[in-house]
Design an enzyme around this catalytic site. Sequence first.
Site, PDB file in Angstrom:
ATOM      1  N   TYR A 204       0.442  -1.127   0.192  1.00  0.00           N
ATOM      2  CA  TYR A 204      -0.153   0.234  -0.074  1.00  0.00           C
ATOM      3  C   TYR A 204       1.006   1.290   0.167  1.00  0.00           C
ATOM      4  O   TYR A 204       2.006   1.343   0.960  1.00  0.00           O
ATOM      5  CB  TYR A 204      -0.533  -0.240   1.437  1.00  0.00           C
ATOM      6  CG  TYR A 204      -2.307   1.003   1.363  1.00  0.00           C
ATOM      7  CD1 TYR A 204      -2.846   1.568   0.565  1.00  0.00           C
ATOM      8  CD2 TYR A 204      -2.095   2.410   2.028  1.00  0.00           C
ATOM      9  CE1 TYR A 204      -3.725   2.525   0.183  1.00  0.00           C
ATOM     10  CE2 TYR A 204      -2.557   3.206   2.393  1.00  0.00           C
ATOM     11  CZ  TYR A 204      -3.643   3.494   1.537  1.00  0.00           C
ATOM     12  OH  TYR A 204      -4.041   4.451   1.602  1.00  0.00           O
ATOM     13  N   GLU A 277      -2.695   3.614 -16.595  1.00  0.00           N
ATOM     14  CA  GLU A 277      -3.063   3.668 -14.474  1.00  0.00           C
ATOM     15  C   GLU A 277      -1.404   3.402 -14.751  1.00  0.00           C
ATOM     16  O   GLU A 277      -1.586   2.417 -14.301  1.00  0.00           O
ATOM     17  CB  GLU A 277      -3.792   3.749 -14.054  1.00  0.00           C
ATOM     18  CG  GLU A 277      -5.575   4.214 -14.629  1.00  0.00           C
ATOM     19  CD  GLU A 277      -6.844   4.089 -13.660  1.00  0.00           C
ATOM     20  OE1 GLU A 277      -7.938   4.715 -13.584  1.00  0.00           O
ATOM     21  OE2 GLU A 277      -6.232   2.793 -12.719  1.00  0.00           O
ATOM     22  N   ARG A 293     -11.379   1.971 -22.387  1.00  0.00           N
ATOM     23  CA  ARG A 293     -12.493   2.803 -22.828  1.00  0.00           C
ATOM     24  C   ARG A 293     -12.047   4.471 -23.114  1.00  0.00           C
ATOM     25  O   ARG A 293     -11.337   4.962 -22.510  1.00  0.00           O
ATOM     26  CB  ARG A 293     -14.008   2.942 -22.021  1.00  0.00           C
ATOM     27  CG  ARG A 293     -13.156   3.359 -20.394  1.00  0.00           C
ATOM     28  CD  ARG A 293     -14.090   3.639 -19.710  1.00  0.00           C
ATOM     29  NE  ARG A 293     -13.936   4.679 -18.456  1.00  0.00           N
ATOM     30  CZ  ARG A 293     -13.602   4.213 -17.492  1.00  0.00           C
ATOM     31  NH1 ARG A 293     -12.752   2.509 -17.569  1.00  0.00           N
ATOM     32  NH2 ARG A 293     -12.160   4.119 -16.590  1.00  0.00           N
TER      33      ARG A 293
END
Length: 449
Positions: A204, A277, A293
């Site tokens: 994380y 991303e 998309r």
Amino acid sequence: MTLFKKVLIANRGEIAVRIIRACRELGIKTAAVYSDVEKDALHVRLADEAVCIGPAHSSQSYLNIPAIISAAEITDAEAVHPGYGFLAENPHFAEACMTSGITFIGPSSENIRLGGDKAKARQIMKRRGVPVVPGSDGPLQDEEAALKIIKKIGVPSILKASAGGGGKGMRIIYDEKNLEQAYHMAQREALAAFGNGELYIEKYIPEMRHIEVQILADDTGSVIHLGERDCSIQRRHQKLIEESPYVFSNRQFRKKIGELAIKVARAMKYKNVGTVEFIVDNGNIYFMEINTRIQVEHPVTEMITGIDIVKEQIKLAAGEPLSYKQHDVKFSGHSIECRINAEDPEKFTPCPGKITSFILPGGPGVRVDTAAYSGWVVPAHYDSLIAKVITHGKDREEAVARIQRALNEFIIEGIKTTLPFHMKILDDPDFLKGNFNTGFLEKNKNTVK
Ligand code: MV4
């Protein structure tokens, strides 16, 4: 190469209008689809023709594959543009179009399938030498496997759903003794949301920037990138403000992240437009996922490159080669987008209803993408996004000044909107300095609601 004569737009709202505009400029006829409650929608008025495809509930209209394929057949459309959301990332829909002899304006069904399998995409990119955050190699078999990885990478770690997106099926582990419970909760949530409980795990990164790269790829294997967007200002996994370039970007950073995005596209033989991303942390760049998309925030990239991404997307789907080479892509100035939702600006609860007054901002460097108008009733059944305000300036300061001015000019009456919320963020000293990350809204929740 000849383009399509007619395109069916399998969407609604501002993106349907955006696609109609691109088609018009290309000389392509358009057919809209709409649900029972949307006969007065702007996309229906602007299209050359429109077909009602079913009841308000999207499962029976905008998500209804047989109804949409029938609409394309009835209208003689050669291609379908899915927009974003709804069927845009459904590989079965892309296949159904193909089987019916209709071109799906988007990537291949294989591309879509891999984009939707985040554990596998991560594994493939890692094996191809694209940096990923330390974590599992593909999906986790069980919580034992997760524990083994936590022993190696430490806490905090984050469990994510392979089929995820929107934060569902995600759990942060701060102490390994909570792993078992977190694993089961994430798995159950993912199963309920996506019908697939598969998980993976990553280290994380608490202070990450969410940076994504727009890519374009043609059938010959040529791939270019249109630079990065910073989408770190999000709330409950909904992006609220996006900008390009990233405040701390420079030629070297853009080249590096752009080339990584191209490497990702090549590794999966990507076709059409997409977004890669990344997590950016202290100058380190890690692949996170690929979105197959056109995205809500594509206009900020259009503003700084001058490239119409939707027109490019349609031409690519028709089999045309890329109209630009990488060195033809010139970046100019800075662009910011605010997503205006029909929501309570403090509680973020949806506020559908009749818009009694709707007066757009304008002037230098301002663009508004919307399907709303005075007298339109915002339906309760769909996404609450009603407008995107996008500005361009010679630098970030000018883009910010213009979007502050534009939001102040924008009059929307009859419903509550998130306009006041955006004005507060745009006055925040940390936002103005570019000093923020994905934790920004959580951290500032007492001052910026
Ligand atoms: C992360 C992360 C930190 N480390 N991944 C992924 C989907 C996006 N909507 C949020 N995601 C995150 N992925 C790693 N390896 C932080 C986020 C994240 C987040 C996570 C949990 C709760 C709130 C969050 C808000 C923004 C970003």
